[in-house]
Design a protein around this motif. Structure first.
Motif, PDB file in Angstrom:
ATOM      1  N   MET A   1      -8.085  -0.476 -14.272  1.00 58.39           N
ATOM      2  CA  MET A   1      -7.494  -1.554 -15.059  1.00 58.39           C
ATOM      3  C   MET A   1      -7.531  -2.852 -14.263  1.00 58.39           C
ATOM      4  N   GLY A   2      -6.682  -3.803 -14.673  1.00 58.14           N
ATOM      5  CA  GLY A   2      -6.593  -5.073 -13.958  1.00 58.14           C
ATOM      6  C   GLY A   2      -5.651  -4.987 -12.774  1.00 58.14           C
ATOM      7  N   ALA A   3      -4.428  -4.498 -13.035  1.00 53.85           N
ATOM      8  CA  ALA A   3      -3.441  -4.436 -11.962  1.00 53.85           C
ATOM      9  C   ALA A   3      -2.267  -3.577 -12.400  1.00 53.85           C
TER      10      ALA A   3
ATOM     11  N   TYR B   1      -3.108   1.934 -24.516  1.00 52.73           N
ATOM     12  CA  TYR B   1      -2.989   0.637 -23.841  1.00 52.73           C
ATOM     13  C   TYR B   1      -3.940  -0.312 -24.567  1.00 52.73           C
TER      14      TYR B   1
ATOM     15  N   VAL C   1       3.627  -9.559 -21.491  1.00 51.24           N
ATOM     16  CA  VAL C   1       2.495 -10.434 -21.825  1.00 51.24           C
ATOM     17  C   VAL C   1       3.016 -11.758 -22.383  1.00 51.24           C
TER      18      VAL C   1
ATOM     19  N   LYS D   1       7.748  -2.934 -22.721  1.00 46.81           N
ATOM     20  CA  LYS D   1       7.495  -3.610 -21.451  1.00 46.81           C
ATOM     21  C   LYS D   1       6.223  -4.450 -21.495  1.00 46.81           C
ATOM     22  N   GLU D   2       5.162  -3.943 -22.131  1.00 51.09           N
ATOM     23  CA  GLU D   2       3.899  -4.680 -22.080  1.00 51.09           C
ATOM     24  C   GLU D   2       3.898  -5.902 -23.002  1.00 51.09           C
TER      25      GLU D   2
ATOM     26  N   HIS E   1       2.162 -11.615 -14.464  1.00 48.85           N
ATOM     27  CA  HIS E   1       2.441 -10.466 -15.333  1.00 48.85           C
ATOM     28  C   HIS E   1       3.061  -9.320 -14.523  1.00 48.85           C
ATOM     29  N   GLU E   2       2.398  -8.929 -13.461  1.00 45.21           N
ATOM     30  CA  GLU E   2       2.904  -7.780 -12.692  1.00 45.21           C
ATOM     31  C   GLU E   2       4.237  -8.130 -12.037  1.00 45.21           C
TER      32      GLU E   2
ATOM     33  N   GLN F   1      -2.681   5.391  -8.600  1.00 44.47           N
ATOM     34  CA  GLN F   1      -2.454   4.782  -9.914  1.00 44.47           C
ATOM     35  C   GLN F   1      -1.727   5.825 -10.743  1.00 44.47           C
TER      36      GLN F   1
ATOM     37  N   GLU G   1       0.687   5.147 -13.526  1.00 47.47           N
ATOM     38  CA  GLU G   1       0.993   4.927 -14.928  1.00 47.47           C
ATOM     39  C   GLU G   1      -0.217   5.332 -15.771  1.00 47.47           C
TER      40      GLU G   1
ATOM     41  N   GLU H   1       2.050  -2.647 -11.682  1.00 50.19           N
ATOM     42  CA  GLU H   1       3.311  -3.232 -11.215  1.00 50.19           C
ATOM     43  C   GLU H   1       4.183  -2.305 -10.373  1.00 50.19           C
TER      44      GLU H   1
ATOM     45  N   ASN I   1      -3.107   7.386 -22.557  1.00 47.75           N
ATOM     46  CA  ASN I   1      -3.997   6.365 -21.982  1.00 47.75           C
ATOM     47  C   ASN I   1      -4.791   5.615 -23.049  1.00 47.75           C
TER      48      ASN I   1
ATOM     49  N   ARG J   1      -7.116 -16.318 -14.603  1.00 45.62           N
ATOM     50  CA  ARG J   1      -6.780 -14.909 -14.853  1.00 45.62           C
ATOM     51  C   ARG J   1      -5.944 -14.351 -13.695  1.00 45.62           C
TER      52      ARG J   1
ATOM     53  N   ASP K   1       4.030 -13.718 -19.404  1.00 49.02           N
ATOM     54  CA  ASP K   1       2.953 -14.296 -18.577  1.00 49.02           C
ATOM     55  C   ASP K   1       2.215 -15.399 -19.337  1.00 49.02           C
TER      56      ASP K   1
ATOM     57  N   HIS L   1       7.034  -7.861 -14.564  1.00 46.85           N
ATOM     58  CA  HIS L   1       7.415  -6.476 -14.856  1.00 46.85           C
ATOM     59  C   HIS L   1       8.603  -6.030 -14.008  1.00 46.85           C
TER      60      HIS L   1
HETATM   61  N1  BES Z   1       1.123  -1.520 -16.497  1.00 39.38           N
HETATM   62  C1  BES Z   1      -0.141  -2.115 -16.637  1.00 39.38           C
HETATM   63  C2  BES Z   1      -1.202  -1.379 -15.898  1.00 39.38           C
HETATM   64  C3  BES Z   1      -1.676  -0.134 -16.590  1.00 39.38           C
HETATM   65  C4  BES Z   1      -2.433  -0.214 -17.707  1.00 39.38           C
HETATM   66  C5  BES Z   1      -1.376   1.101 -16.112  1.00 39.38           C
HETATM   67  C6  BES Z   1      -2.887   0.952 -18.322  1.00 39.38           C
HETATM   68  C7  BES Z   1      -1.807   2.235 -16.734  1.00 39.38           C
HETATM   69  C8  BES Z   1      -2.585   2.183 -17.820  1.00 39.38           C
HETATM   70  C9  BES Z   1      -0.157  -3.540 -16.114  1.00 39.38           C
HETATM   71  O1  BES Z   1       1.070  -4.162 -16.102  1.00 39.38           O
HETATM   72  C10 BES Z   1      -1.012  -4.305 -17.069  1.00 39.38           C
HETATM   73  O2  BES Z   1      -0.639  -4.468 -18.186  1.00 39.38           O
HETATM   74  N2  BES Z   1      -2.173  -4.763 -16.604  1.00 39.38           N
HETATM   75  C11 BES Z   1      -3.145  -5.441 -17.416  1.00 39.38           C
HETATM   76  C12 BES Z   1      -3.229  -6.897 -17.087  1.00 39.38           C
HETATM   77  C13 BES Z   1      -2.148  -7.711 -17.698  1.00 39.38           C
HETATM   78  C14 BES Z   1      -2.258  -9.151 -17.276  1.00 39.38           C
HETATM   79  C15 BES Z   1      -2.125  -7.642 -19.201  1.00 39.38           C
HETATM   80  C16 BES Z   1      -4.468  -4.786 -17.109  1.00 39.38           C
HETATM   81  O3  BES Z   1      -4.539  -4.002 -16.144  1.00 39.38           O
HETATM   82  O4  BES Z   1      -5.422  -5.034 -17.834  1.00 39.38           O
END
Ligand code: BES
Ligand code: ZN
Length: 871
Positions: free
Chosen positions: A266-268, A382, A330, A325-326, A303-304, A126, A128, A270, A379, A296, A333, A307
């Protein structure tokens, strides 16, 4: 051997205004990762070229440097400087091939950042935002884009060796080992690098892009979970199609891989062509996961995938631009999900998250602009503001432009910036240029904190038939941002005849389009006055339809008008909004509940909706959560009082409907539906009905619930029944809990639910929480399991703010501060509204947080607590 010593220091604040382009570019990197039981070796060869004056800087953290060469020459320790964060080479040549060998320890990495062991048979990455520097020395910043070639080597007991791009070589080695070599042809920043080493099975499929490229699709998971990957696979294909149709964006590589792991913060993520997913965001199967979880999964897959264009092909210049990007992704998605199910319900759910998380964040000590201008630990950013408010800003511009112009704008963005690392300004400029509409005023939305308030007053002249709206926008002063400006606020609007409920045709010079029923006005000044002509009868106005802007709207509706909108609005979203405002009036302003109860029991409304949009019907019956209500209270907050009022209203609602609940429960059948989304709505309604029957005190309801629990093959129904049994202390509760555990003991996601339901018991006391924490399946190494308990506890403010809740959270923050600071920092934010509590709770909480502040070590937790206490 050379290990940097960690010198304790005051955490440094990084400012957007200090941005400097990197002195060196890295054209390509050859990575070689060799995994062993007790350590891993990483060799990296960087082809670097000077772009600007300055030192050659490589970032690295927790790396044991074994050797370093420049252009083939070994460097001695005097030739470079090394501290706990970076390796600096002064006077480096303009062309430098830098080769390093380091040792790392993924097997003991508990932070789940960089390369880490994610179970007995799996290693994943991981990276990012800043994890790559824990794998090797590199200018680990998003504006350095390189071609990656990756060799991965491990024992054959790990048959799967993956990295980004195309597999170009593989082979066997002595000593029971093997390797693969991957090359990713598209340049990417290091945060998008990924590799996976493990023993996994794979589900395969394929997709042909609009350009005719055949893409191999692969989802990797544990063998027993492969049957739960089909919904994700379909969602992936749907997403690929959707991005082609709506944005003209085809996929660009020959393969797309997704790997599921249960050890994920996190969730996922990209990563280019090799997404890594929390199992909770990829496994979907009605027998094991709820309808909400299935929705979900589909949205996170989308979402991923999205990206790939908004994030990967076009990335961020620096981490201050994260919402570029986020936020945009979002929004994309959410739009995808609006096409999958009832669009109104999707919008309702997205706005609920915005209002219950982002609005309070933006009104409290953690408030920051969607594009922050400083941070200590990235971090920590986010956040709901970066994600949700960021999405709303993109949505506002899309709404204002309309479909066609928005598409011209995004086409221009992709044309201008493909392959680049860009800023929010670049995005807004490209959208403006492509659409021909100047959107630069929207930059203010990105740059300043706080939720604007839009105050609107009306006036109707029955003789001239002129209807007038006067607006005034304002924003709460912010200590760090003294010069807050007016923002452009698109307000979607409709007028309904107060007598007939018919929608008027709108006529006004201020409308974006004249002569329409569904109009739009842009309020971009501090104050404005708008006239509508030919309004032949007194109207009821509906403002901010579909929540067209993320603002607090203040309009003096009386309860009768809200009830009118609940009946007559043609936008399902605004029907819900009217219901919510009515409910808030009852719960927070002591209005009489009869207007809401009468409106909702109106003979026509629900029975019709149940047929056309059962999901929307279920949302209209949803009371605002206690946490949401809490977010509307800024001082002297007493959780018990909110709970008592809300419980009383729920009991009224249970009574008011009488036999209707039982009718809903017994006559509706999800199996009679062919569409998943309709069946989901019916399951939601039946679960509400079951709870309401329990509230009516009916004795047979526990038998019904127990029967539903035992006979269903659907997790939404099984959990719906289990919840009623457990939360109402039914005699069958412990039997059912034991049965659930036995049935699903090997299914982590189901066991998470089992923990969550118990932690969310209305009177979860110390004994109950201690028992859960002491359970052999509770595991501080698995964030999902930790969140099962914190999520359950946190959903009941009375418990959260009681002894048991605060002790649990503070304790956990202390542990995670050391073990996994990213998760620790997120966890403690659950207490961020401590300052709204009534005394003496407020002072008690403050003291506890101050004690924690003195103990915390990680940048993550320290920065969060410092901010939380800065009220
Ligand atoms: N790029 C993020 C994952 C991420 C989040 C990496 C924080 C590093 C730190 C990924 O694209 C993302 O935004 N994931 C979300 C879910 C999404 C549907 C909003 C997550 O992991 O909660
Ligand atoms: Zn994202």
């Amino acid at each position: 051997m050379n290990i940097a010593v960690d010198t304790p220091s005051v955490p440094e604040t990084i400012y957007l205004k200090d941005y400097m382009p990197p002195a060196f570019a890295v054209n390509s990197i050859d990575l070689d990762i060799r995994v062993f039981d007790t350590y891993s070796e990483v060799t990296a060869k960087l082809d670097m070229r000077r772009q600007h004056a300055g030192d050659l800087v490589l970032l690295g953290r927790d790396l044991e440097l074994k050797s370093i060469k420049i252009n083939g020459q070994v460097l001695s320790p005097e030739q470079y400087q090394l501290d706990s964060e970076q390796l600096t080479i002064a006077n480096a040549p303009d062309q430098a091939v830098v080769e390093t060998l380091v040792i790392i320890h993924p097997e003991s990495n508990t932070q789940l950042e960089g390369l880490y062991k994610a179970g007995d048979d799996l290693f994943v990455t991981q990276n990012e935002p800043e994890g790559f520097r824990k794998i090797t020395f590199f200018p680990d910043r998003p504006d350095v884009l390189s071609v990656f070639t990756t060799r991965v080597e491990a024992e054959k007991k790990f048959p799967v060796l993956l990295a980004n791009g195309n597999l170009i070589e593989k082979g066997e080695l002595d000593g029971g080992r093997h390797y693969t070599v991957w090359q990713d042809p598209t340049k990417k920043p290091s945060y998008l690098f990924a590799c996976v080493i493990g023993d996994l099975q794979v589900l395969k499929d394929s997709y042909t892009t609009m350009e005719g490229r055949d893409v191999a699709l692969e989802i990797y998971a544990e063998a027993k979970d492969i049957p739960k990957c089909h919904i994700a696979m379909q969602a992936l294909k749907d997403s690929m199609k959707w991005d082609e149709v709506h944005y003209g964006r085809p996929y660009d590589l020959d393969n797309y891989m997704i790997v599921a792991t249960s050890a994920f913060n996190m969730g996922a993520m990209e990563n280019k062509g090799l997404n890594i997913f929390n199992t909770s965001c990829v496994l979907a199967d009605p027998e094991y996961t709820t309808d909400a979880a299935i929705m979900r999964v589909q949205s996170v897959i989308a979402h991923e995938y999205f990206h790939n264009w908004t994030g990967n092909r076009i990335t961020c210049r620096d981490w201050f631009q994260l919402c570029l990007k986020e936020g945009l992704t979002v929004f994309r998605d959410q739009s995808f999900s609006e096409d999958l199910q009832s669009a109104a319900v999707q919008r309702i759910d997205d706005v609920s998250v915005l209002k219950s998380h982002q609005f309070p964040e933006d009104a409290g000590p953690l408030s920051h602009p969607a594009r922050p201008d400083h941070f200590v630990e990235i971090n920590n950013f986010y956040t709901a503001t970066v994600y949700e408010k960021g999405a709303e800003i993109s949505r506002m511009m899309a709404t204002l432009l309309g479909k066609e112009k928005f598409r011209l704008g995004t086409d221009e963005y992709f044309k201008r910036h493909d392959g680049q690392a860009v800023t929010v300004e670049d995005w807004v400029a490209a959208l403006s240029a492509g659409s021909g509409v100047d959107l630069s005023a929207f930059l203010t939305w990105y740059n300043q904190p706080g939720t604007p308030t839009l105050e609107v007053n009306e006036e109707y002249d029955a003789t001239t038939h002129v209807y007038t709206l006067r607006s005034k926008q304002s924003i709460k002063p912010h200590a760090k941002y003294p010069n807050l400006k007016a923002v452009p606020i698109p307000v979607a609007i409709a007028l309904f005849d107060a007598e007939t409920g018919e929608q008027f045709e709108l006529e006004s010079e201020s409308l974006i389009e004249n002569h329409v029923k569904d109009g739009m006005i842009l309020f971009d000044q501090d104050e404005a006055t708008i006239h509508f002509n030919n309004v032949t009868n007194r109207p009821v106005v509906s403002l901010l339809r579909n929540f067209s802007a993320p603002v607090n709207l203040e309009f003096a509706y009386n309860d009768a008008e809200l009830a009118f909108l609940l009946q007559h609005e043609t936008s399902g979203f605004n029907q819900w909004q009217a219901a919510q405002t009515l409910l808030e009036n009852i719960l927070l302003k002591n209005h009489d509940s009869s207007v809401y109860l009468d409106a909702i029991t109106n003979a026509k409304l629900l029975p019709e909706l149940i047929k056309t949009d059962p999901n929307l019907a279920s949302r209209l019956l949803d009371l605002p959560s206690e946490s949401y209500l809490a977010s509307r209270i800024d001082s002297d907050y007493r959780p018990e009082i909110v709970e008592i009022k809300r419980e009383a209203l729920l009991n009224d609602l249970a009574k008011q409907f009488g036999e209707f609940w039982k009718t809903i429960y017994t006559t509706l059948d999800p199996k009679s539906q062919t569409e998943f989304s309709q069946a989901m709505g019916i399951r939601a309604l039946r679960n509400i009905a079951l709870t309401m029957m329990a509230r009516q005190g009916s004795t047979e309801v526990f038998d019904l619930a127990y029967q539903q629990y035992q006979t269903t093959d659907n997790m939404t129904e099984r959990l719906g029944a289990l919840r009623v049994l457990v939360w109402f202390d039914a005699p069958q509760a412990s039997d059912a809990l034991q049965d659930f555990y036995n049935r699903f003991k090997d299914e982590d996601l189901a066991i998470d639910q089992w923990f969550m339901i118990q932690a969310a018991h209305p009177r979860a006391d110390q004994a109950r929480i201690e028992q859960l924490v002491a359970h052999p399946d509770y595991d501080l190494g698995t964030p999902n399991r930790i969140r099962a308990i914190t999520g359950g506890l946190g959903s009941r403010p009375v418990n959260l703010w009681g002894e048991v809740g605060t002790a649990h959270f503070i304790n956990l923050a202390k542990i995670m501060d050391q073990k996994n600071p990213i998760v620790g920092s997120r966890m403690i934010q659950a207490l961020s509204r401590w300052y709204t509590l009534s005394e003496p709770k407020r002072s008690e909480l403050k003291e506890k947080l101050q004690t924690l502040q003195g103990q915390a070590k990680s940048k993550n937790v320290v920065e969060t607590i410092d901010s939380m206490l800065s009220v």
